[in-house]
Scaffold this motif. Structure first.
Motif, short mmCIF file in Angstrom:
data_model
loop_
_atom_site.label_atom_id
_atom_site.label_comp_id
_atom_site.label_asym_id
_atom_site.label_seq_id
_atom_site.Cartn_x
_atom_site.Cartn_y
_atom_site.Cartn_z
N ASP A 358 61.96 -5.45 34.65
CA ASP A 358 61.06 -6.48 34.17
C ASP A 358 61.17 -6.63 32.66
OD1 ASP A 358 57.58 -7.18 34.86
OD2 ASP A 358 58.87 -7.94 33.28
N ARG B 20 53.01 -22.34 46.71
CA ARG B 20 54.30 -22.28 46.05
C ARG B 20 54.75 -23.64 45.54
NH1 ARG B 20 57.73 -18.32 45.23
NH2 ARG B 20 59.45 -19.75 44.83
N THR B 50 55.55 -18.76 39.48
CA THR B 50 56.44 -18.85 40.64
C THR B 50 57.85 -18.34 40.37
OG1 THR B 50 56.63 -21.16 40.03
CG2 THR B 50 55.37 -20.67 42.00
N ARG B 52 58.48 -15.48 39.08
CA ARG B 52 58.48 -14.04 39.11
C ARG B 52 58.56 -13.53 40.53
NH1 ARG B 52 56.38 -12.12 34.17
NH2 ARG B 52 55.42 -10.29 35.10
N ASP B 53 59.18 -12.37 40.68
CA ASP B 53 59.27 -11.82 42.02
C ASP B 53 58.82 -10.36 42.02
OD1 ASP B 53 62.87 -11.59 41.73
OD2 ASP B 53 61.27 -10.40 40.87
N ALA B 54 59.25 -9.65 43.04
CA ALA B 54 58.71 -8.30 43.22
C ALA B 54 59.08 -7.36 42.09
CB ALA B 54 59.20 -7.73 44.55
N LYS B 55 60.15 -7.66 41.36
CA LYS B 55 60.49 -6.69 40.34
C LYS B 55 59.80 -6.96 39.01
CE LYS B 55 65.12 -8.53 39.01
NZ LYS B 55 64.89 -9.83 38.71
N HIS B 56 58.82 -7.82 39.02
CA HIS B 56 58.03 -8.05 37.82
C HIS B 56 56.65 -7.44 37.97
CE1 HIS B 56 60.92 -11.48 37.30
NE2 HIS B 56 60.89 -10.99 36.08
N ARG B 71 50.46 -12.42 44.75
CA ARG B 71 50.90 -13.38 45.74
C ARG B 71 50.55 -12.88 47.13
NH1 ARG B 71 56.97 -15.54 46.89
NH2 ARG B 71 56.40 -16.72 48.74
N TYR B 76 49.34 -18.14 45.53
CA TYR B 76 49.21 -17.33 44.34
C TYR B 76 47.76 -17.35 43.88
CZ TYR B 76 54.28 -17.43 43.90
OH TYR B 76 55.62 -17.27 44.13
#
Lengths: 753, 152
Positions: A358, B20, B50, B52-56, B71, B76
């Motif tokens: 991140d 979304r 939107t 950003r995903d799981a690794k943020h 989410r 969201y």
């Protein structure tokens, strides 16, 4: 209100629209319908229509024509209609609309309604969109409700009071007494509201803050209850008893204990207890622990407790949950200055976080790593940072580069390491470094005279490999120009030998000159370097001559000017060429702020000589040389006008000549005249206003001695009024010009008070 | 463009539920904004969240504040708070809120929030008020909601 069939129908119809245009059409029809309803229908119809309108509003369409309807519906006696009216008020009305004033009366009546649900609607609306005037009108009602018996209402009333205080701070005193009594409530909702209210009161008024300090023991009791027993199973989240309430109380304790020893002492035990007993396997527990850490760091806690807090943060750093790592670093950043050693212990983990996926975590890790660099760990840290630089996201590159430079400047173990590091950064991220890097690096290189050979070899190799990085190319050109003779000698202890011929060197410089990747500034460097080589090489001077004359007709004005001047140097002033182009003296750094554009006060001249060009009766061509000199001193941005009149008397040192040149650069003295502040016994003191920039004002004190004798023990002391100490006003005492004080006897001393 | 308002106050500035595609399912504002400002904010939040995903992390710096978001399926849930606020606590608050919605609508899905939007506002108003968390006990909130429902 049972969801009106028509409302649901309308929603379904809108959703079935396949295009934006179709949807707009449907909405328009519905709105027309709604408007007709508002004009003639009865209240029952009205509320359904308003509900439809609110849905339309949520989709983003204008709905202002419903505002008056809200007012009407709020005044209705039926609950369903009131409820839609209030919802509409919260969604459509705000302070700016006139209609909002009209509902004040309705709210007032509803606040004393027999049904608590109606009261709650009114409270909710007031807390959401109440303007300052409405708040002023209704504050006494709210205060009354704070003492009411029903906890459902009290909950809402406390937060409504918070809103009122935010809107109209003067009303704070009205709520202070009731807030105090609310602390003894058992109901969590009310307690929570009370804590928020007290927090708000304390933030706004220091006297109230003092008053509420007495509640610290009570708050500590409540917390203890929450932590130790399952005080209230309804508020349990993942095994923690009402974490939200705990967090709020901790926050309040923070404010109360800040800068106050007695209060801080009273909460010491509690904080230790919470810190050790809270289970942090889930987010809820971590939230409480985090707030505890923040509180510990902000009050006057004893050192054992602080260490405990930092250790908790360290534990967070190892947590699998990225969120927790992130907030841990945010907090560590704040305390790294004060508790440096404690944070150092976790350096390894922090450096590992540089590799997280991140970007925001990376950024935090970078800032923290830079703050943790010290003389002891500089080598290993730099290795990590340089690796990071190669892989980091583009938005962090310039920050990393500047950070590396700062760290290198402060802690580099050796000059060679320093130069190597800067070169490494330039090769990896040359495009992202600040402009001052080039002159800084050049200045650094000149001071490391034993490394000239090594440096020029290294730079030459880098140049030959790749000429895309402008800063690197500029420094390389400058070095080759200066130390080309060392390069040609071929051997150097610290690096593998490489045979470099004069042609090779000139080829390299010409490539830079001709490449489209080179910026105009870079080409300027290359041209000057080529010119300088004319005194350092033996065989190919003609080649240089031809290069220089070619560029005499270059389109770029700067290059053309230089080439023409160099040409003139070859033709008419050949006897001076060697002197003009000889080796540069070692450059000192000007002053602490020398890297920035604004240099305070006078620029200190270099210790060793007077740059020869200045003495030799100024003519145009050396001006360009001096241009470079001044550029490298990190001087001014304004263009240099070569002083037309040759300097007449070399009585004062030629440094004065240099300064005369610079005198042309300073912004013209403003209209504030020189003030003579003391004239007695042959000593005269004048204060002269030199220049003013946005952040600095420069004032010179000129003291002159017109007696026959020396003046001894002359001391200058400067002070600022207490009001301006610390950050606002920084006094910067810079260089000393000893003009007319007879030499030896007097050593003026300067000391800031 | 700074969000105006005194940032000495630490409180919730707004709560948003978006899907979304960017459609707003709930927008609760605890601060004064013009209509076009509101629209702009909605669009900006959507853009920021939107991508950003799981690794943020679940926290985003947003203008001069920050957004805590989570989410759930296609929705969201975003809360905009002050930079000094406790991220984790608000993350828990979001989850608390979602659990209540889930109970109240019996396995809530996006359409429930669409067709019963006014009820969603009621839930929000039971749990948050004046930009602060108001009631955190799920049992209590659900009891209240059922009472209110019986009045309809």
């Amino acid at each position: 209100m049972s969801p009106s069939v028509r409302l649901q129908e309308m929603i379904r119809v809108i959703r079935s629209a396949r295009t934006q245009g179709e949807e707009r059409g449907i909405i328009q029809r519905e709105c027309a319908d709604i408007r007709a309803q508002f004009r003639q229908g009865d209240n029952g119809e009205r509320s359904h229509s308003l509900a439809k309108l609110l849905y339309v509003h949520m989709l983003g369409y204008p709905a202002h024509f419903g505002q008056m309807e809200c007012v009407r519906l709020i005044a209705s006696p039926r609950y369903n209609e009131k409820r839609i009216g209030y919802l509409g008020a919260m969604m459509l009305l705000d302070e700016k609309q006139d209609a909002s004033l009209l509902i004040t009366n309705s709210i007032k009546n509803d606040l004393s309604h027999s049904s608590q649900y109606v009261q709650s609607l009114a409270l909710c609306t007031l807390a959401c969109m109440g303007s300052a005037e409405m708040c002023r009108d209704l504050a006494p009602e709210i205060e009354r409700l704070l003492r009411a018996s029903n906890s459902y209402i009290k909950k809402k009333a406390t937060l409504c009071a918070v809103h009122i205080i935010r809107k109209v701070p003067e009303l704070a005193e009205l709520f202070t007494p009731s807030a105090r009594t609310l602390l003894s409530e058992k109901n969590h909702g009310v307690l929570h509201g009370a804590v928020v209210l007290i927090t708000e009161l304390c933030k706004r008024n220091p006297d109230t803050l003092d008053q509420f300090r007495k509640t610290v023991p009570e708050l500590v009791q409540i917390m203890k209850g929450l932590v130790t027993s399952s005080y209230s199973p309804e508020h349990n989240v993942a095994g923690i008893s009402d974490p939200f309430l705990q967090v709020r109380i901790l926050r309040l304790l923070r404010i109360l204990g800040h800068n106050n020893d007695t209060a801080s002492d009273a909460m010491n035990d509690l904080l230790a207890q919470v810190a050790t007993n809270t289970d942090s396997s889930k987010t809820a527990g971590s939230a409480v622990l985090y707030e505890t850490v923040l509180t510990i760091m902000d009050i006057n806690s004893e050192s054992g407790l602080r260490v405990l807090a930092v250790n908790i943060l360290g534990r967070f750093l190892l947590n699998n949950d990225r969120n927790i790592r992130y907030i841990s670093m945010t907090s560590l950043q704040k305390i790294v200055q004060t508790d440096h050693n404690a944070v150092q212990r976790h350096r390894g983990t922090i450096v590992d976080c540089l590799k997280d996926q991140d970007t925001s975590v990376k950024r935090r890790a970078l800032e923290l790593s830079l703050a943790l660099v010290s003389a002891v760990n500089i080598r290993s840290m730099m290795k990590e940072l340089l690796i990071f630089l190669s892989f980091c996201p583009p938005e962090l590159r310039s920050q990393t580069a500047s950070g590396i430079f700062n760290a290198a400047e402060r802690y580099s173990p050796s000059k060679r390491w320093h130069i190597d590091t800067i070169l490494h950064v330039l090769t990896t991220a040359g495009g992202d470094v600040r402009d001052e890097t080039v002159p800084n690096l050049i200045q650094l290189i000149t001071t490391a005279s034993e490394l000239h050979c090594y440096t020029v070899h290294k730079l030459y190799r880098a140049l030959v490999k790749d000429i895309a990085q402008q800063s690197l190319v500029q420094v390389a050109c400058w070095c080759i120009g200066e130390y080309g003779d060392l390069l040609l000698k071929g051997e150097c202890e610290e690096i593998e030998p490489l045979q470099v011929t004069e042609d090779d060197v000139l080829d390299a410089l010409e490539t830079v000159l001709q490449s489209h990747m080179s910026s105009p500034a870079t080409r300027g460097f290359a041209l000057t370097a080529t010119m300088k080589l004319s005194t350092r090489i033996t065989d190919n001077v003609d080649r240089i001559r031809s290069i220089v004359s070619i560029y005499g007709s270059c389109i770029d004005l700067e290059l053309q000017q230089r080439a023409v001047e160099y040409n003139a140097l070859f033709k008419k002033y050949d006897h001076m060429r060697a002197a003009v182009l000889e080796r540069m003296p070692v450059m000192d750094k000007n002053s602490p702020g020398y890297t920035n554009g604004d240099t305070p006060g006078e620029i200190k001249e270099p210790d060793t000589s007077k740059p020869k060009p200045v003495e030799a009766g100024l003519l145009s061509e050396p001006a360009s040389q001096v241009c470079d000199l001044l550029d490298l001193l990190g001087g001014t941005d304004t263009p240099l006008q070569p002083s037309p009149a040759p300097t007449s008397t070399p009585t004062t040192t030629s440094s004065a000549d240099l300064l005369d040149l610079l005198g042309g650069l300073e912004t013209p003295h403003s209209s504030i005249p020189t003030v003579s502040v003391y004239e007695k016994n042959g000593l005269s003191l004048k204060i002269q206003y030199d220049k003013q920039t946005e952040t600095e004002v420069t004032v010179s004190l000129i003291a002159s001695n017109s007696t026959q004798n020396d003046i001894t023990s002359f001391t200058l002391q400067a002070a600022v009024p207490k009001v301006y100490t610390r950050s606002i006003f920084k006094l910067h005492l810079c260089s000393l010009q000893i003009d007319s004080f007879p030499s030896t006897a007097c050593q003026p001393s300067i000391s800031p008070l | 463009l700074r969000i105006k308002g005194n940032s000495m106050e630490s409180k919730i500035r707004f709560i948003l539920i978006q899907n979304r595609a960017g459609k707003t399912r709930l927008a609760k504002w605890y601060m004064q904004f013009d209509d076009d400002e509101k629209q702009k904010l909605i669009e900006e939040v959507h853009a920021v969240v939107t991508v950003r995903d799981a690794k943020h992390t679940n926290f985003v710096e947003f203008r001069n504040f920050k957004i805590i978001y989570r989410r759930y399926a296609g929705l969201y849930f975003c809360i905009c708070v002050d930079v000094t606020d406790n991220n984790l606590a608000y993350l828990e608050a979001i989850h608390n809120f979602v659990e209540v919605l889930n109970e109240y609508f019996h396995n809530v899905c996006e359409l429930d929030l669409v067709f019963n939007f006014y009820k969603v506002y009621t839930v929000v108003d039971e749990m948050f008020l004046a930009g602060e968390i108001r009631e955190t006990s799920q049992t209590k909130v659900l009891k209240q909601l059922l009472m209110l429902q019986s009045l309809e």
